[in-house]
Motif scaffolding. Structure first.
Motif, mmCIF file in Angstrom:
data_model
loop_
_atom_site.group_PDB
_atom_site.id
_atom_site.type_symbol
_atom_site.label_atom_id
_atom_site.label_comp_id
_atom_site.label_asym_id
_atom_site.label_seq_id
_atom_site.Cartn_x
_atom_site.Cartn_y
_atom_site.Cartn_z
ATOM 1 N N ILE A 248 0.848 -1.186 0.000
ATOM 2 C CA ILE A 248 0.000 0.000 0.000
ATOM 3 C C ILE A 248 0.889 1.245 0.000
ATOM 4 O O ILE A 248 1.845 1.351 0.778
ATOM 5 C CB ILE A 248 -0.935 0.016 1.217
ATOM 6 C CG1 ILE A 248 -1.739 -1.297 1.283
ATOM 7 C CG2 ILE A 248 -1.868 1.224 1.162
ATOM 8 C CD1 ILE A 248 -2.613 -1.543 0.085
ATOM 9 N N PHE A 249 0.517 2.206 -0.849
ATOM 10 C CA PHE A 249 1.212 3.492 -0.947
ATOM 11 C C PHE A 249 0.241 4.586 -0.472
ATOM 12 O O PHE A 249 -0.886 4.670 -0.955
ATOM 13 C CB PHE A 249 1.659 3.763 -2.383
ATOM 14 C CG PHE A 249 2.602 2.713 -2.916
ATOM 15 C CD1 PHE A 249 3.967 2.864 -2.778
ATOM 16 C CD2 PHE A 249 2.110 1.573 -3.555
ATOM 17 C CE1 PHE A 249 4.841 1.904 -3.270
ATOM 18 C CE2 PHE A 249 2.966 0.611 -4.046
ATOM 19 C CZ PHE A 249 4.344 0.767 -3.901
ATOM 20 N N TYR A 250 0.753 5.470 0.460
ATOM 21 C CA TYR A 250 -0.106 6.465 1.100
ATOM 22 C C TYR A 250 0.269 7.886 0.641
ATOM 23 O O TYR A 250 1.422 8.177 0.315
ATOM 24 C CB TYR A 250 0.021 6.378 2.622
ATOM 25 C CG TYR A 250 -0.430 5.052 3.190
ATOM 26 C CD1 TYR A 250 -1.768 4.818 3.507
ATOM 27 C CD2 TYR A 250 0.496 4.031 3.417
ATOM 28 C CE1 TYR A 250 -2.171 3.604 4.032
ATOM 29 C CE2 TYR A 250 0.094 2.814 3.938
ATOM 30 C CZ TYR A 250 -1.231 2.604 4.240
ATOM 31 O OH TYR A 250 -1.635 1.392 4.758
ATOM 32 N N GLU A 251 -0.755 8.729 0.705
ATOM 33 C CA GLU A 251 -0.566 10.156 0.393
ATOM 34 C C GLU A 251 -1.523 10.961 1.250
ATOM 35 O O GLU A 251 -2.717 10.634 1.340
ATOM 36 C CB GLU A 251 -0.812 10.423 -1.091
ATOM 37 C CG GLU A 251 -0.614 11.892 -1.473
ATOM 38 C CD GLU A 251 -0.979 12.171 -2.920
ATOM 39 O OE1 GLU A 251 -0.780 13.331 -3.362
ATOM 40 O OE2 GLU A 251 -1.481 11.253 -3.595
ATOM 41 N N LEU A 252 -1.000 12.093 1.865
ATOM 42 C CA LEU A 252 -1.811 12.928 2.753
ATOM 43 C C LEU A 252 -1.989 14.304 2.125
ATOM 44 O O LEU A 252 -1.029 14.932 1.679
ATOM 45 C CB LEU A 252 -1.138 13.071 4.123
ATOM 46 C CG LEU A 252 -1.917 13.861 5.183
ATOM 47 C CD1 LEU A 252 -3.186 13.112 5.577
ATOM 48 C CD2 LEU A 252 -1.048 14.128 6.410
ATOM 49 N N THR A 253 -3.209 14.775 2.108
ATOM 50 C CA THR A 253 -3.515 16.111 1.589
ATOM 51 C C THR A 253 -4.334 16.866 2.625
ATOM 52 O O THR A 253 -4.954 16.271 3.520
ATOM 53 C CB THR A 253 -4.295 16.044 0.267
ATOM 54 O OG1 THR A 253 -5.554 15.399 0.491
ATOM 55 C CG2 THR A 253 -3.497 15.286 -0.786
ATOM 56 N N ASN B 289 4.254 4.415 5.242
ATOM 57 C CA ASN B 289 3.960 4.530 6.675
ATOM 58 C C ASN B 289 2.982 5.684 6.867
ATOM 59 O O ASN B 289 3.344 6.856 6.763
ATOM 60 C CB ASN B 289 5.237 4.782 7.465
ATOM 61 C CG ASN B 289 4.999 4.812 8.959
ATOM 62 O OD1 ASN B 289 3.864 4.697 9.431
ATOM 63 N ND2 ASN B 289 6.071 4.962 9.728
ATOM 64 N N PRO B 290 1.725 5.382 7.144
ATOM 65 C CA PRO B 290 0.705 6.444 7.213
ATOM 66 C C PRO B 290 0.637 7.182 8.547
ATOM 67 O O PRO B 290 -0.304 7.962 8.764
ATOM 68 C CB PRO B 290 -0.584 5.676 6.948
ATOM 69 C CG PRO B 290 -0.334 4.335 7.550
ATOM 70 C CD PRO B 290 1.125 4.045 7.319
#
Length: 700
Positions: A158-163, A179-180
């Motif tokens: 899983i690949f995470y991105e925060l906006t 790492n979320p």
């Protein structure tokens, strides 16, 4: 022999088995007994094709572990339903082949199910809420990893991105792309934002991948809890940065009368002492105290209200610069300090007042800003308001300043002149209020000004009104012309009188410097064969000769000139002669050989045979034996000839102008001339040759 017997016995033992196997032939076969199949296959998908020998038939062994997934359609082994990799990764089935003779064979088919990206990541919670204190340390964890981790049934990475929103960008971040965990990246400020929403994306493929990507999202609602982070602010204050996190207050000012103690709280500007807690949701209690500037304890401040009162009267004029501190009760380290200036002034018994309750003025349409408003009916007199004060003998209080209270179209100068502040566009009547304020006692008075704005066409050329700008331009022009005129006058004076003035200054300066000054090096360098004693004798003889000539009665000079000459001290004359001789000697050293034959304007052709000198005397004093060495100048003064006088005056002018050019002689020259051209001119020239000292002295 023993070996042979052993081999024979073995063959006989295995023969029945070999005969049985060779008698049974394989009735069914497949190309691949271990095929692979992608999940999510449609029903009827062919797993493999069975090859059967003549007379053989095939069937699925009902005891197979995954018999429910397969079916036979002729010679094809098919899947009768879709397979999910997340549930079944391997399928095993047995096939039985038989013939009519009762012979049967068994085939094992092992099917591998291949995974496909057919599942999206899943978060435990799709909506989270977190309350974050304002004073949370930077890099502190806001949301733990396990609370925002997503799972994928396909077991993909899983690949995470925060906006977040634009206004809160940069405050929160995740620890890594895989790492979320969410942490605080920048210090929070409750004054900037109180809440925000973060969106966390989970993808089963990296961002930018061309493969099919499944994405899941979750929202994290962040609420900021205000903390006690700021010190008190004194009001009013001014924000000095764009985010309004720093507010600077101005000093407070007040007045008290000398030798008088006020019983009421002092009136201060811009208002009473008051401070607030900028963390207004907490609104901690604030107390006040004086921490400096009141060594005599003249003043005190109320700890709760901040009101400033007096303990005793101020006995001397001046100012008190108090330091007042506001402190939070719950935390003494949260404090602020402000300056309070209390001026001690003389008591004002009477407030200022305007003797006229209404002033009337006129101004014309279209005039530029800062134009005068004139008295109504008198367009030549600017309108000026004046407040009187009975505290002063002449009722003129120099501390009063004026301003307009209710209009931006007009302004008042400190002296009370009324000016326009904008260009008035149309005729109208404007009523404004003017205030005169005593800047020391802070007492004030007001009056009304009625201004008639009249059309510009009513102004005639003879009554044209000039503004302050016009006067300034005119003054600047006149000043420039005056400077130019003074410069021109100075140049003309210099051209007309420059040379005579320089000559007289140089002559006077030479006389002053010549006192006590002697140059002993000239004769030593010029005549190295002559001893110092001879040079001193020559100089002494020259001075004595000159003194003798001045005392001879043959010089029939006018009485005024004679008295002037005899009134000069002999030492002064001698020193002047010595100085001029030395000056001439320096000039002689700088001249070339061609300058050695310079002729005097009073001489004829030089007597070549004689290296001495020629002297010009009055006719009555000429020695009959002088011969060609003396030239006689006729004395025509008695005849009153104007030409002689003009010639004599011309000679004097030429002698002054050519003082540094044409008067280079080998010896020393001394000239005495009458100052009046109407009297007989007398001139004496003494030429001394330093190379023939003895001969010249005898001739004299």
């Amino acid at each position: 022999m023993a070996v042979s017997d052993w081999l024979l016995t073995s063959v006989l033992f295995l023969l029945p088995f070999i005969t049985h196997v060779s008698g049974q032939q394989q009735g069914c076969s497949v190309n691949n007994s271990k095929p692979s199949v992608y999940e999510n296959n449609p029903p009827g998908y062919v797993v493999t094709t069975i090859h059967m020998e003549p007379g053989f038939t095939v069937m699925i062994d009902p005891t197979s572990p995954d018999v429910s997934f397969f079916a036979l359609q002729g010679s094809e082994l098919q899947l009768n339903r879709s397979v999910d990799y997340e549930k079944d990764t391997l399928l095993l089935v047995y096939l039985i082949c038989r013939n009519t003779a009762g012979q049967s064979d068994s085939l094992e088919i092992l099917v591998t199910i291949l995974n496909m990206n057919d599942n999206i990541p899943v978060f435990k919670q799709t909506n989270l809420t977190k309350v974050v204190p304002e004073d949370t340390k930077v890099n502190a964890t806001i949301v733990a990893r396990e609370d925002v981790s997503a799972s994928d049934a396909d077991l993909d990475t899983i690949f995470y991105e925060l906006t977040t929103t634009e206004s809160t960008d940069g405050y929160f971040a995740i620890k890594g792309v895989n790492n979320p965990e969410i942490y605080l990246q920048k210090a929070l400020d409750y004054g900037k934002f109180k809440s925000t929403t973060l969106v966390l994306y989970a993808r089963d493929r990296p961002v930018g991948s061309t493969d099919t990507t499944n994405t899941a999202t979750t929202k994290i609602n962040i609420f900021i809890e205000q903390a006690d982070t700021r010190s008190p602010w004194f009001l009013p204050c001014t924000f000095i940065n764009t985010d309004n996190s720093i507010c600077v207050s101005s000093p407070y000012t007040g007045r008290v009368n000398i030798s008088e103690m006020s019983t009421e709280p002092l009136i201060l500007e811009p208002g009473p002492i008051y401070a607030i807690d900028p963390d207004y949701t907490l609104n901690e209690k604030i107390v006040y105290s004086i921490v400096g500037g009141d060594t005599d304890r003249v003043f005190s401040v109320d700890a709760d209200t901040g009101n400033l009162t007096m303990n005793k009267a101020a006995t001397s004029p001046g100012s008190y610069l108090l330091q007042v501190m506001a402190t939070q009760v719950n935390n003494i380290q949260k404090y602020s300090i402000v300056s309070v200036e209390i001026k001690v002034i003389n008591k004002s018994d009477y407030p200022p007042y305007f003797e006229s309750r209404i002033y009337n003025g006129t101004v014309f349409v279209g005039l530029p800003p800062r134009s005068f408003v004139f008295h109504a009916g008198d367009p030549s007199r600017p309108l000026m308001i004046t407040a009187a004060d009975d505290d002063f003998p002449n009722k003129v209080n120099p501390n009063i300043e004026y301003y307009i209270k209710n209009s931006i179209d007009f302004i008042a100068t400190k002296d009370g002149l009324i000016l326009t502040n904008v260009m008035l566009q149309s005729p109208e009547t404007i009523t404004i209020e003017a205030v005169g304020k005593d800047m020391v006692s802070l007492q004030q008075a007001s009056t009304v000004i009625v201004v008639e704005v009249i059309p510009a066409a009513a102004v005639t050329s003879s009554d044209k009104i000039y503004t302050a700008q016009d006067m300034a331009i005119l003054g600047g022009t006149l000043a420039a012309l005056l400077v130019i005129a003074l410069v021109f006058l100075g140049v003309m004076i210099y051209k007309r009188y420059g040379k005579p003035v320089k000559y007289l200054i140089r002559k006077k300066f030479s006389k002053e410097l010549s006192r006590g000054y002697q140059n002993q090096s000239y004769k030593q360098n010029e005549r190295p064969d002559v001893s110092t004693e001879q040079h001193e004798t020559s100089k002494n003889s020259s001075v004595q000769s000159m003194t003798h000539m001045l005392e001879q009665p043959a010089f029939s000079l006018p009485s005024s000139n004679a008295e002037e000459i005899h009134s000069l001290p002999k030492a002064s004359v001698a020193s002047t002669i010595i100085f001029e001789q030395e000056e001439k000697e320096e000039e002689v050293e700088e001249e070339t050989e061609r300058e050695k034959e310079v002729k005097s304007i009073l001489k004829t052709d030089r007597h070549v045979a004689d290296d001495g000198y020629k002297a010009v005397w009055f006719k009555t004093d000429v020695d009959p034996d002088a011969g060609e060495r003396v030239e006689v100048i006729e004395d025509n003064a008695a005849d009153g000839d104007d030409d002689s006088d003009q010639d004599l005056q011309k000679n004097e002018e030429e002698e002054e102008e050519d003082y540094d050019k044409d008067n280079h002689h080998r010896g020393l020259g001394v000239s005495f001339a009458s100052e009046s051209s109407s009297l007989p001119a007398a001139e004496v020239i003494v030429n001394i040759d330093t190379g023939a000292v003895t001969e010249d002295n005898n001739d004299i």
